[in-house]
Design an enzyme around this catalytic site. Structure first.
Site, short mmCIF file in Angstrom:
data_model
loop_
_atom_site.label_atom_id
_atom_site.label_comp_id
_atom_site.label_asym_id
_atom_site.label_seq_id
_atom_site.Cartn_x
_atom_site.Cartn_y
_atom_site.Cartn_z
N TYR A 162 0.85 -1.20 0.00
CA TYR A 162 0.00 0.00 0.00
C TYR A 162 0.89 1.26 0.00
O TYR A 162 0.49 2.32 -0.46
CB TYR A 162 -0.97 -0.01 1.19
CG TYR A 162 -2.16 0.90 0.97
CD1 TYR A 162 -3.01 0.71 -0.12
CD2 TYR A 162 -2.43 1.96 1.83
CE1 TYR A 162 -4.08 1.55 -0.34
CE2 TYR A 162 -3.51 2.81 1.62
CZ TYR A 162 -4.33 2.59 0.53
OH TYR A 162 -5.41 3.42 0.31
N LYS A 169 -3.51 8.45 3.30
CA LYS A 169 -4.83 8.16 3.88
C LYS A 169 -4.86 8.54 5.37
O LYS A 169 -5.92 8.94 5.88
CB LYS A 169 -5.19 6.69 3.71
CG LYS A 169 -5.48 6.28 2.26
CD LYS A 169 -6.67 6.99 1.64
CE LYS A 169 -7.10 6.33 0.33
NZ LYS A 169 -8.09 7.15 -0.40
P1 NAD Z 1 -11.59 4.04 -9.19
O1 NAD Z 1 -10.41 3.94 -10.09
O2 NAD Z 1 -12.87 3.49 -9.68
O3 NAD Z 1 -11.83 5.53 -8.69
C1 NAD Z 1 -10.76 6.42 -8.48
C2 NAD Z 1 -11.23 7.76 -9.01
O4 NAD Z 1 -10.26 8.77 -8.74
C3 NAD Z 1 -11.44 7.74 -10.54
O5 NAD Z 1 -12.77 8.10 -10.86
C4 NAD Z 1 -10.47 8.78 -11.03
O6 NAD Z 1 -10.93 9.50 -12.15
C5 NAD Z 1 -10.38 9.69 -9.80
N1 NAD Z 1 -9.25 10.60 -9.88
C6 NAD Z 1 -7.92 10.31 -9.92
N2 NAD Z 1 -7.22 11.45 -10.07
C7 NAD Z 1 -8.13 12.47 -10.11
C8 NAD Z 1 -8.04 13.88 -10.26
N3 NAD Z 1 -6.86 14.50 -10.45
N4 NAD Z 1 -9.18 14.62 -10.25
C9 NAD Z 1 -10.38 14.02 -10.10
N5 NAD Z 1 -10.54 12.69 -9.96
C10 NAD Z 1 -9.43 11.93 -9.98
O7 NAD Z 1 -11.14 3.30 -7.82
P2 NAD Z 1 -11.86 3.18 -6.39
O8 NAD Z 1 -11.25 2.00 -5.75
O9 NAD Z 1 -13.33 3.28 -6.53
O10 NAD Z 1 -11.29 4.46 -5.63
C11 NAD Z 1 -12.11 5.39 -4.97
C12 NAD Z 1 -11.56 5.71 -3.59
O11 NAD Z 1 -11.67 4.56 -2.77
C13 NAD Z 1 -10.08 6.10 -3.55
O12 NAD Z 1 -9.90 7.14 -2.63
C14 NAD Z 1 -9.41 4.83 -3.05
O13 NAD Z 1 -8.18 5.09 -2.40
C15 NAD Z 1 -10.46 4.39 -2.07
N6 NAD Z 1 -10.38 2.99 -1.62
C16 NAD Z 1 -10.38 1.98 -2.51
C17 NAD Z 1 -10.32 0.67 -2.04
C18 NAD Z 1 -10.28 -0.48 -3.00
O14 NAD Z 1 -9.88 -1.58 -2.58
N7 NAD Z 1 -10.68 -0.30 -4.24
C19 NAD Z 1 -10.28 0.39 -0.66
C20 NAD Z 1 -10.30 1.47 0.22
C21 NAD Z 1 -10.35 2.76 -0.27
#
Ligand code: NAD
Length: 261
Positions: A162, A169
């Site tokens: 990570y 985070k």
């Molecule tokens: P995802 O790829 O579907 O979404 C990530 C989003 O971030 C995308 O829509 C992308 O366009 C956006 N993004 C990146 N750079 C950007 C910018 N400069 N301006 C605007 N938008 C931007 O992936 P996800 O897993 O749905 O991620 C969403 C959130 O969830 C993130 O914060 C991620 O860290 C968090 N998260 C994900 C997981 C997992 O296992 N997938 C677990 C815990 C937390």
């Protein structure tokens, strides 16, 4: 005959902004679907022209009259989204910030080796943008509101691969607590939801993510992985009036994995 009271999680009449839909697998897509299912009207954003058709596939099925580009790293784009919401709605009840980014070479290396530039970019897009959104939302939430973001357990404990997103985070979670404290008097609440691993596009940037997924599903007390619908159900509750006295929390949706040593 007594009238049946409305459901507890009732978002009819509420307007929310969803930032972070990339495709149907996105956590933000699961949340948008839950918000819409509970009756909310939504504004959503897409990162750029390449992302737009994939985001439209998700929003087409929802009540989403506002759909605009928003790269939070590009000056003026976030401001334009809030200007449009001000013009069309004059107010906002909740927002979801579900975005993260770190340059691949920094993300896949040791935290100790991360570049100042890469660290600053990750902090700006993944953390400080939440504060900028909160600041722009504040005048639109004259009747109170709710600000949500999405974190991960790697903020608290060292999770293999990570890497740099761990400290980012951790900063995001602290940001949520300070935001909740500073805006609480105005009835504006703030939370981070902390899901277990879910296979999304952003997650695929984390090395050996398949191992993290498998480990989580095998070791969590529930012995099950979570999905974006699970996150959406909590998000819909948190932005509803049923949660009006709950603020400043970091809530795991991970089948109990955060309990384990
Ligand atoms: P995802 O790829 O579907 O979404 C990530 C989003 O971030 C995308 O829509 C992308 O366009 C956006 N993004 C990146 N750079 C950007 C910018 N400069 N301006 C605007 N938008 C931007 O992936 P996800 O897993 O749905 O991620 C969403 C959130 O969830 C993130 O914060 C991620 O860290 C968090 N998260 C994900 C997981 C997992 O296992 N997938 C677990 C815990 C937390």
């Amino acid at each position: 005959m007594t009238a049946i009271p409305p459901p507890l999680v009732d978002l009819r009449g509420k307007r929310g902004l969803v930032v972070g839909i990339a495709n149907a697998q996105s956590i933000a897509a699961g949340c948008a679907q839950a918000f819409a299912r509970c009756g909310a009207t939504l504004a959503a954003t897409y990162l750029n022209a390449k992302a737009e058709p994939h985001v439209r596939l998700v929003t087409a099925a929802l009540d989403c009259p506002i759909l605009l580009p928003c790269d939070v790293h590009e000056p003026g784009q976030m401001e334009a989204v809030f200007a449009r919401i001000t013009q069309e709605w004059g107010g906002l009840d909740f927002l979801l910030h579900s975005i993260a980014f770190a340059p691949r070479e920094d993300l896949q290396g040791r935290v100790v080796d991360s570049s100042a530039e890469g660290f600053a970019t990750a902090m700006d897009i993944s953390c400080h943008s939440f504060l900028r959104m909160a600041r722009l939302a504040e005048p639109l939430m004259a009747q109170g509101g709710c600000l949500l973001t999405v974190s991960f357990y790697g903020s608290e404990r060292v999770v293999a691969n990570y890497n740099m997103m761990g400290p980012v985070k951790a900063a995001l979670e602290s940001t949520v607590r300070y935001t909740a404290a500073e805006l609480g008097q105005k009835g504006i609440r703030a939370h981070a939801i902390s899901p277990g691993p879910i296979l999304t596009r952003a997650a695929s940037g984390i090395a050996h993510f398949d191992e993290l997924l498998a480990h989580s599903a095998n070791s969590a007390p529930e012995h099950l992985g979570v999905d974006v619908g699970d996150v959406g159900a909590l998000a819909a509750f948190l932005v509803s009036d049923a949660a009006r006295h709950i603020t400043g929390t970091i809530i795991p949706v991970d089948g109990g994995q955060h309990l384990l040593a």
